[in-house]
Design a protein around this motif. Structure first.
Motif, short mmCIF file in Angstrom:
data_model
loop_
_atom_site.label_atom_id
_atom_site.label_comp_id
_atom_site.label_asym_id
_atom_site.label_seq_id
_atom_site.Cartn_x
_atom_site.Cartn_y
_atom_site.Cartn_z
N GLU A 57 0.82 -1.21 0.00
CA GLU A 57 0.00 0.00 0.00
C GLU A 57 0.85 1.27 0.00
O GLU A 57 0.56 2.23 -0.71
CB GLU A 57 -0.92 0.01 1.22
CG GLU A 57 -1.82 1.25 1.27
CD GLU A 57 -2.74 1.26 2.47
OE1 GLU A 57 -3.61 2.15 2.52
OE2 GLU A 57 -2.59 0.39 3.36
N ASN A 58 1.90 1.31 0.78
CA ASN A 58 2.72 2.50 0.93
C ASN A 58 4.07 2.29 0.23
O ASN A 58 4.92 1.53 0.71
CB ASN A 58 2.94 2.82 2.41
CG ASN A 58 1.63 3.09 3.12
OD1 ASN A 58 0.82 3.90 2.67
ND2 ASN A 58 1.40 2.39 4.23
N ARG A 59 4.25 2.97 -0.89
CA ARG A 59 5.46 2.76 -1.70
C ARG A 59 6.36 3.99 -1.68
O ARG A 59 5.88 5.12 -1.69
CB ARG A 59 5.07 2.41 -3.14
CG ARG A 59 4.28 1.09 -3.23
CD ARG A 59 3.79 0.82 -4.63
NE ARG A 59 2.90 1.86 -5.14
CZ ARG A 59 1.62 2.00 -4.79
NH1 ARG A 59 1.06 1.16 -3.93
NH2 ARG A 59 0.89 2.97 -5.31
N ASP A 60 7.64 3.75 -1.65
CA ASP A 60 8.63 4.81 -1.57
C ASP A 60 9.72 4.51 -2.60
O ASP A 60 10.40 3.49 -2.52
CB ASP A 60 9.23 4.85 -0.17
CG ASP A 60 10.33 5.90 -0.02
OD1 ASP A 60 10.51 6.72 -0.95
OD2 ASP A 60 11.03 5.88 1.01
N CYS A 347 7.61 -2.51 -1.76
CA CYS A 347 7.22 -1.17 -1.32
C CYS A 347 8.34 -0.17 -1.49
O CYS A 347 8.10 1.03 -1.62
CB CYS A 347 6.83 -1.19 0.16
SG CYS A 347 5.20 -1.90 0.47
#
Length: 366
Positions: A57-60, A347
């Motif tokens: 869900e949270n990608r960097d 992610c």
């Protein structure tokens, strides 16, 4: 620009827009251009192996390159004479990199000067690509100007002791348009190209002024005149990568010069694994050549690159819309890469595993 949704759309638009001489200069490769085609086609020989159910869900996409934090592992390669693509040339390209939070590399043979680019994009992470001239004092001055202007690294091109035979440029007797010059040499005899030639004016310029005697020992000379980290661009073998690191390079940029030097070399992506294995624990390794899609960025990172660089796609963006065109190109490939990253179960860049990419022969053996 709304109907241009892939890098290849931008390329097709540029093919219809640019004057023939400029288009042929930007797009051509050396010799019969076999390697030029292969630079792209080789990516299709490698397959992604996505991993599932990993909560992405949270990608960097951010990373640190030579100590500088950037927003994504996709930067802009040095390409010469960008004002043939757009009146603002390198300045527009650098501003786009600044806006996107990534690295812009300025060519020695630029149509905007070191100082102009620094003023146009003061917050960008800027590298300066360097050729070593026979006139070492001229070379020293370029290095000093880049340092004063806040550039963060020198990218020494090591695969051009001679300039490659680009048949389209020879046929067209390529020279810069008369309203342009090589801006880093304004006021010197090195700012232009001779019109009195039956060949490419650029080839005549390079072969008369570049130093073809450069050897590994000359990296020590370069290090003696600068405190900037040195990136060696144009390495295609593990042997040369090892020599580069032994001689003080901070990074290796795996590249065949956009297939513009000699036909018949491996595609950059093919040369990457042996170089990453040889020096990846001692220096940063990057890739340049053939990137046109975000899935290819993922493949390169899984195969050992810490970052990739693109040259021609940024030019196609310039042609379409200057700074905004380049930003659009970078946004497209960033989105493609982020999508592929998440679908493959990652992610962040550190989640990418070498086993996520295999050569097509892997499946033939099953």
């Amino acid at each position: 620009m709304s109907n241009l949704v892939s890098i290849r759309d931008f390329e097709e638009h540029a093919y219809k827009t640019l004057p023939r001489n400029a288009l042929d200069y930007y797009r051509s490769g050396a010799g019969q251009q076999t390697t030029l085609k292969h630079n792209r086609q080789a990516f299709s020989k490698y397959r992604l192996r996505p991993r599932c159910l990993r909560n992405v869900e949270n990608r960097d996409l951010s990373t640190t390159i030579l100590g500088e934090r950037i927003t994504m592992p996709i930067g802009i390669s040095p390409t010469a004479m960008q004002k043939m693509a757009h009146p603002e040339g390198e300045c527009a390209n650098a501003r786009a990199a600044q806006a996107m939070g990534t690295i812009f590399t300025l060519s020695t043979l630029s149509t905007s000067s070191i100082e102009e680019v620094a003023q146009a994009a003061p917050r960008a992470v800027k590298w300066f690509q360097l050729y070593i001239y026979k006139d070492r004092e001229l070379t020293r001055q370029l290095v000093e100007r880049a340092e004063r202007a806040g550039f963060k690294a020198l990218v020494l091109t090591v695969d051009a002791p001679l300039f490659g035979l680009r048949l389209a440029d020879i046929k067209n007797r390529f020279i810069l348009p008369p309203h342009l010059c090589l801006a880093n040499f304004e006021g010197t005899k090195s700012k232009g190209m001779s019109k009195k030639t039956d060949s490419s004016g650029l080839n005549v310029y390079v072969n008369s002024l570049f130093d073809s005697t450069v050897e590994w020992k000359d990296i020590a000379w370069l290090k003696s005149i600068t405190s900037l980290p040195i990136v060696l661009k144009g390495i295609l073998t593990a042997e040369d990568a090892v020599l580069g690191v032994q001689n003080g390079a901070s990074a290796i940029l795996v590249s065949n010069h956009g297939a513009r030097q000699v036909d018949g070399t491996p595609a950059s992506i093919e040369a990457l694994p042996e170089i990453a294995r040889a020096v990846g624990d001692r220096a940063e390794v990057y890739l340049d050549g053939g990137i046109t899609d975000g899935t290819e960025v993922l493949k390169a990172l899984a195969m050992g690159a810490k970052m990739v660089f693109m040259g021609r796609p940024a030019l196609w963006g310039l042609v379409q819309g200057g700074e905004d065109g380049v930003k659009k190109v970078l946004t497209i490939i960033r989105t493609e890469f982020e999508t592929a990253l998440g679908i493959c179960g990652c992610c962040r860049l550190s989640d990418i595993e070498p086993t996520m990419v295999v050569h097509e022969s892997f499946y033939a053996k099953l």
